[in-house]
Scaffold this motif. Structure first.
Motif, PDB file in Angstrom:
ATOM      1  N   ALA A  48      -2.864  -2.607   6.920  1.00 60.78           N
ATOM      2  CA  ALA A  48      -2.059  -1.559   6.286  1.00 60.78           C
ATOM      3  C   ALA A  48      -2.861  -0.719   5.308  1.00 60.78           C
ATOM      4  CB  ALA A  48      -0.862  -2.184   5.579  1.00 60.78           C
ATOM      5  N   SER A  49      -3.959  -1.243   4.798  1.00 63.50           N
ATOM      6  CA  SER A  49      -4.747  -0.518   3.799  1.00 63.50           C
ATOM      7  C   SER A  49      -5.393   0.739   4.371  1.00 63.50           C
ATOM      8  CB  SER A  49      -5.819  -1.427   3.212  1.00 63.50           C
ATOM      9  OG  SER A  49      -6.664  -1.916   4.250  1.00 63.50           O
ATOM     10  N   ASP A  50      -5.941   0.618   5.593  1.00 62.98           N
ATOM     11  CA  ASP A  50      -6.666   1.759   6.162  1.00 62.98           C
ATOM     12  C   ASP A  50      -6.320   2.053   7.619  1.00 62.98           C
ATOM     13  OD1 ASP A  50      -7.838  -0.404   7.421  1.00 62.98           O
ATOM     14  OD2 ASP A  50      -9.840  -0.085   6.586  1.00 62.98           O
ATOM     15  N   GLY A  51      -5.411   1.267   8.216  1.00 67.71           N
ATOM     16  CA  GLY A  51      -5.013   1.506   9.592  1.00 67.71           C
ATOM     17  C   GLY A  51      -5.983   0.999  10.635  1.00 67.71           C
ATOM     18  N   SER A  52      -7.003   0.267  10.205  1.00 66.33           N
ATOM     19  CA  SER A  52      -7.965  -0.266  11.175  1.00 66.33           C
ATOM     20  C   SER A  52      -7.332  -1.372  12.000  1.00 66.33           C
ATOM     21  CB  SER A  52      -9.202  -0.803  10.450  1.00 66.33           C
ATOM     22  OG  SER A  52      -8.840  -1.842   9.549  1.00 66.33           O
ATOM     23  N   ILE A  53      -7.804  -1.530  13.228  1.00 64.26           N
ATOM     24  CA  ILE A  53      -7.266  -2.548  14.132  1.00 64.26           C
ATOM     25  C   ILE A  53      -7.905  -3.900  13.818  1.00 64.26           C
ATOM     26  CG2 ILE A  53      -7.077  -3.298  16.537  1.00 64.26           C
ATOM     27  CD1 ILE A  53      -7.016  -0.369  17.344  1.00 64.26           C
ATOM     28  N   ALA A  54      -7.063  -4.877  13.468  1.00 58.78           N
ATOM     29  CA  ALA A  54      -7.551  -6.215  13.134  1.00 58.78           C
ATOM     30  C   ALA A  54      -7.693  -7.088  14.370  1.00 58.78           C
ATOM     31  CB  ALA A  54      -6.610  -6.882  12.137  1.00 58.78           C
ATOM     32  N   VAL A  81      -4.242   3.166  20.217  1.00 60.63           N
ATOM     33  CA  VAL A  81      -3.996   1.768  20.570  1.00 60.63           C
ATOM     34  C   VAL A  81      -3.719   1.678  22.063  1.00 60.63           C
ATOM     35  CG1 VAL A  81      -3.066   1.184  18.291  1.00 60.63           C
ATOM     36  CG2 VAL A  81      -1.521   1.923  20.106  1.00 60.63           C
ATOM     37  N   GLN A  82      -3.848   0.472  22.598  1.00 61.73           N
ATOM     38  CA  GLN A  82      -3.503   0.228  23.990  1.00 61.73           C
ATOM     39  C   GLN A  82      -2.027  -0.149  24.094  1.00 61.73           C
ATOM     40  OE1 GLN A  82      -6.656  -2.794  24.568  1.00 61.73           O
ATOM     41  NE2 GLN A  82      -7.459  -1.456  26.169  1.00 61.73           N
ATOM     42  N   GLY A  83      -1.547  -0.301  25.316  1.00 61.16           N
ATOM     43  CA  GLY A  83      -0.155  -0.661  25.511  1.00 61.16           C
ATOM     44  C   GLY A  83       0.753   0.514  25.236  1.00 61.16           C
ATOM     45  N   ASN A  84       2.040   0.213  25.044  1.00 60.15           N
ATOM     46  CA  ASN A  84       3.043   1.238  24.767  1.00 60.15           C
ATOM     47  C   ASN A  84       3.839   0.833  23.533  1.00 60.15           C
ATOM     48  OD1 ASN A  84       2.845   3.135  27.163  1.00 60.15           O
ATOM     49  ND2 ASN A  84       3.090   1.167  28.212  1.00 60.15           N
ATOM     50  N   PRO A  85       3.465   1.312  22.345  1.00 61.92           N
ATOM     51  CA  PRO A  85       4.122   0.919  21.102  1.00 61.92           C
ATOM     52  C   PRO A  85       5.638   1.085  21.169  1.00 61.92           C
ATOM     53  CG  PRO A  85       2.144   2.177  20.627  1.00 61.92           C
ATOM     54  CD  PRO A  85       2.349   2.248  22.108  1.00 61.92           C
ATOM     55  N   PRO A 107      -1.938  -4.859  25.522  1.00 60.84           N
ATOM     56  CA  PRO A 107      -1.706  -6.078  24.750  1.00 60.84           C
ATOM     57  C   PRO A 107      -0.325  -6.029  24.078  1.00 60.84           C
ATOM     58  CG  PRO A 107      -3.109  -4.591  23.516  1.00 60.84           C
ATOM     59  CD  PRO A 107      -2.887  -3.944  24.848  1.00 60.84           C
ATOM     60  N   ASN A 108       0.352  -7.156  24.056  1.00 58.48           N
ATOM     61  CA  ASN A 108       1.720  -7.211  23.557  1.00 58.48           C
ATOM     62  C   ASN A 108       1.819  -6.977  22.067  1.00 58.48           C
ATOM     63  OD1 ASN A 108       1.786  -9.921  25.769  1.00 58.48           O
ATOM     64  ND2 ASN A 108       2.798  -7.970  26.198  1.00 58.48           N
ATOM     65  N   VAL A 109       0.749  -7.298  21.333  1.00 65.67           N
ATOM     66  CA  VAL A 109       0.722  -7.073  19.886  1.00 65.67           C
ATOM     67  C   VAL A 109      -0.624  -6.464  19.500  1.00 65.67           C
ATOM     68  CG1 VAL A 109       0.876  -8.098  17.587  1.00 65.67           C
ATOM     69  CG2 VAL A 109       2.214  -9.072  19.467  1.00 65.67           C
ATOM     70  N   THR A 110      -0.564  -5.395  18.723  1.00 68.37           N
ATOM     71  CA  THR A 110      -1.758  -4.846  18.086  1.00 68.37           C
ATOM     72  C   THR A 110      -1.549  -4.939  16.588  1.00 68.37           C
ATOM     73  OG1 THR A 110      -2.182  -3.298  19.899  1.00 68.37           O
ATOM     74  CG2 THR A 110      -3.228  -2.834  17.784  1.00 68.37           C
ATOM     75  N   LEU A 111      -2.486  -5.575  15.888  1.00 66.49           N
ATOM     76  CA  LEU A 111      -2.365  -5.764  14.444  1.00 66.49           C
ATOM     77  C   LEU A 111      -3.211  -4.734  13.712  1.00 66.49           C
ATOM     78  CD1 LEU A 111      -2.444  -8.929  15.786  1.00 66.49           C
ATOM     79  CD2 LEU A 111      -1.680  -9.337  13.471  1.00 66.49           C
ATOM     80  N   LEU A 112      -2.587  -4.038  12.766  1.00 65.57           N
ATOM     81  CA  LEU A 112      -3.272  -3.019  11.983  1.00 65.57           C
ATOM     82  C   LEU A 112      -3.318  -3.437  10.516  1.00 65.57           C
ATOM     83  CD1 LEU A 112      -1.457   0.145  13.403  1.00 65.57           C
ATOM     84  CD2 LEU A 112      -3.564  -0.896  14.243  1.00 65.57           C
ATOM     85  N   THR A 169       0.800  -1.220   0.000  1.00 66.23           N
ATOM     86  CA  THR A 169       0.000   0.000   0.000  1.00 66.23           C
ATOM     87  C   THR A 169       0.836   1.275   0.000  1.00 66.23           C
ATOM     88  OG1 THR A 169      -0.110   0.147   2.411  1.00 66.23           O
ATOM     89  CG2 THR A 169      -1.774  -1.216   1.314  1.00 66.23           C
ATOM     90  N   GLY A 170       2.108   1.175   0.401  1.00 65.22           N
ATOM     91  CA  GLY A 170       2.927   2.368   0.521  1.00 65.22           C
ATOM     92  C   GLY A 170       2.589   3.196   1.740  1.00 65.22           C
ATOM     93  N   HIS A 171       1.868   2.595   2.675  1.00 63.19           N
ATOM     94  CA  HIS A 171       1.532   3.288   3.914  1.00 63.19           C
ATOM     95  C   HIS A 171       2.579   2.971   4.973  1.00 63.19           C
ATOM     96  CE1 HIS A 171      -2.992   3.341   2.647  1.00 63.19           C
ATOM     97  NE2 HIS A 171      -2.295   4.318   2.080  1.00 63.19           N
ATOM     98  N   GLY A 172       3.013   3.988   5.687  1.00 62.43           N
ATOM     99  CA  GLY A 172       3.974   3.814   6.756  1.00 62.43           C
ATOM    100  C   GLY A 172       3.304   3.953   8.111  1.00 62.43           C
ATOM    101  N   PHE A 173       3.910   3.324   9.111  1.00 64.94           N
ATOM    102  CA  PHE A 173       3.358   3.361  10.464  1.00 64.94           C
ATOM    103  C   PHE A 173       4.497   3.563  11.455  1.00 64.94           C
ATOM    104  CE2 PHE A 173       0.413   1.135   7.815  1.00 64.94           C
ATOM    105  CZ  PHE A 173      -0.840   1.455   8.287  1.00 64.94           C
ATOM    106  N   ALA A 174       4.386   4.601  12.273  1.00 65.83           N
ATOM    107  CA  ALA A 174       5.386   4.899  13.287  1.00 65.83           C
ATOM    108  C   ALA A 174       4.856   4.521  14.658  1.00 65.83           C
ATOM    109  CB  ALA A 174       5.752   6.385  13.261  1.00 65.83           C
ATOM    110  N   THR A 175       5.717   3.916  15.492  1.00 65.79           N
ATOM    111  CA  THR A 175       5.277   3.419  16.797  1.00 65.79           C
ATOM    112  C   THR A 175       5.263   4.524  17.851  1.00 65.79           C
ATOM    113  OG1 THR A 175       7.540   2.684  17.271  1.00 65.79           O
ATOM    114  CG2 THR A 175       6.022   1.053  16.348  1.00 65.79           C
ATOM    115  N   SER A 176       4.466   5.523  17.589  1.00 65.38           N
ATOM    116  CA  SER A 176       4.166   6.556  18.562  1.00 65.38           C
ATOM    117  C   SER A 176       2.870   6.143  19.280  1.00 65.38           C
ATOM    118  CB  SER A 176       3.965   7.904  17.856  1.00 65.38           C
ATOM    119  OG  SER A 176       3.019   7.775  16.797  1.00 65.38           O
ATOM    120  N   LYS A 177       2.445   6.925  20.255  1.00 62.26           N
ATOM    121  CA  LYS A 177       1.154   6.664  20.883  1.00 62.26           C
ATOM    122  C   LYS A 177       0.372   7.970  20.937  1.00 62.26           C
ATOM    123  CE  LYS A 177      -1.286   4.451  24.645  1.00 62.26           C
ATOM    124  NZ  LYS A 177      -1.244   3.713  25.897  1.00 62.26           N
ATOM    125  N   PRO A 178      -0.691   8.074  20.123  1.00 62.83           N
ATOM    126  CA  PRO A 178      -1.221   7.062  19.209  1.00 62.83           C
ATOM    127  C   PRO A 178      -0.270   6.781  18.041  1.00 62.83           C
ATOM    128  CG  PRO A 178      -2.324   9.152  18.857  1.00 62.83           C
ATOM    129  CD  PRO A 178      -1.470   9.331  20.071  1.00 62.83           C
TER     130      PRO A 178
END
Length: 349
Positions: free
Chosen positions: A146-152, A115-119, A139-144, A89-98
């Protein structure tokens, strides 16, 4: 006081099995400068960009040209640990909070994702085009998606994850730092299927590499300082080899059949896989003190690391006359980063 590079070299020579010479060397040390803390460095091989998150009051995502190391953009007001990019998708995700979702072509913000936890760490899994956000707290893992950033979904690993690797076929492996284990996760079902125990061969695991073809995991550990090599199929330990001090990143290059571990003592350990049952420390490269995280550019076969130079530690503040602890005396003062010293180190043949 001896120079840090000399101390690292002496420590390196004192570890049995640490080969000093070999085909790799530092090809370039680019002083790119900039203020702020730093953690992970991530290469977008397809997009030819390098991402370095800078934390602190001026938190931002800095972007460099992966080939020239020239500045290629910046995303302001993002205090994160690292970033990964979806190749689909060419979408990037940075582990900030949010979590920050951005367009990797234009380096423009798309949205913020609560998201919950501390990315902390992150992993891109091409199997179903998802981003895995890792957190030491639940939660130790949050799955997003990549197409729209929704939480899976989310996954409880039962411990603090450090680094993950995907085989691209529905299996994700994540080392659990505080449990001395590697979790095996079904990417489709989003469940932990088993955990491989390091059996005392390694502890405080902080880096992970994966040879997908031969199903072999390279687990980089801090205490003891070892690379535990195990079968990804059943967790059988195949070999244990020495590392430098303070590993915080690892990876595997299938073209060269080499695993890498970056250490805070300023060394990069290179392990050659001669066969699925034969492994040896090929070389230990002196890099830069504090260069504990790494990424691999699979196009050039270069390993890129980040570090900075620091001044002397300032004297602690005097204790108040009333006997109460002085403000800031808990952890003690930290050595200041020298202005303009933040660097990208490139290692290759």
């Amino acid at each position: 006081m001896r120079p840090l590079c000399l101390i690292a070299a002496l420590a390196m020579s004192a570890i049995p099995g640490m080969a000093q010479t070999g085909p790799y060397k530092v090809l370039n040390t680019a002083k790119v400068g900039g203020d702020g803390g730093f953690d992970y460095v991530n290469a977008d091989v397809d997009g030819r960009k390098l991402y370095v998150a800078r934390s602190g009051p001026m938190g931002r995502m800095t972007v460099f040209n992966l080939d020239t190391l020239e500045p290629a953009g910046e995303i302001a007001e993002v205090s994160a640990h690292g970033a990964v990019v979806s190749s689909k998708t060419g979408h990037g995700f940075a582990t900030s909070k949010p979590v920050t979702m951005f367009d990797a072509k234009t380096e423009t913000l798309i949205k913020k994702i609560e998201v919950q936890g501390n990315p902390d760490g992150a992993l891109y899994d091409s199997f179903n085009d998802r981003i895995w956000i890792l957190s030491h707290s639940a939660p130790n893992v949050t799955l997003l998606n990549a197409s729209d950033g929704s939480i899976a979904g989310t996954i409880d690993l039962g411990g603090a994850p450090e680094q993950g690797q995907s085989d691209g076929n529905g299996h994700v492996y994540i080392d659990i730092e505080d449990k001395d284990k590697v979790a095996v996760v079904d990417a489709k079902a989003m469940t932990v299927t088993t955990q491989y125990d390091l059996a005392g061969k390694g502890g405080t695991c902080a880096g992970l590499g994966l040879d997908i073809k031969n199903s072999i995991l390279f687990v980089a550990c801090r205490n003891p300082q070892t690379m535990v090599i195990m079968s990804a199929k059943d967790g059988k330990i195949l070999e244990t080899l020495p590392l430098g001090r303070g590993t915080d990143g690892a990876g595997f290059n299938p073209k060269t059949m080499e695993a890498f571990s970056s250490q805070g003592d300023g060394t990069l350990t290179i392990i050659k896989e001669n066969s699925p049952t034969s492994f040896v420390v090929e070389q230990t490269v002196q890099t830069m003190t504090g260069a504990k995280t790494m990424t691999i550019d699979s196009k050039t076969d270069h390993v890129l690391l980040i570090a900075a130079e620091y001044g002397p530690v300032p004297a602690p503040p005097p204790a108040p006359a009333d006997g109460q602890p002085a403000p800031g005396r808990g952890r003690g003062p930290r050595a200041p980063m020298l202005p303009g010293s933040f660097s990208i180190v490139v290692v290759g043949k």
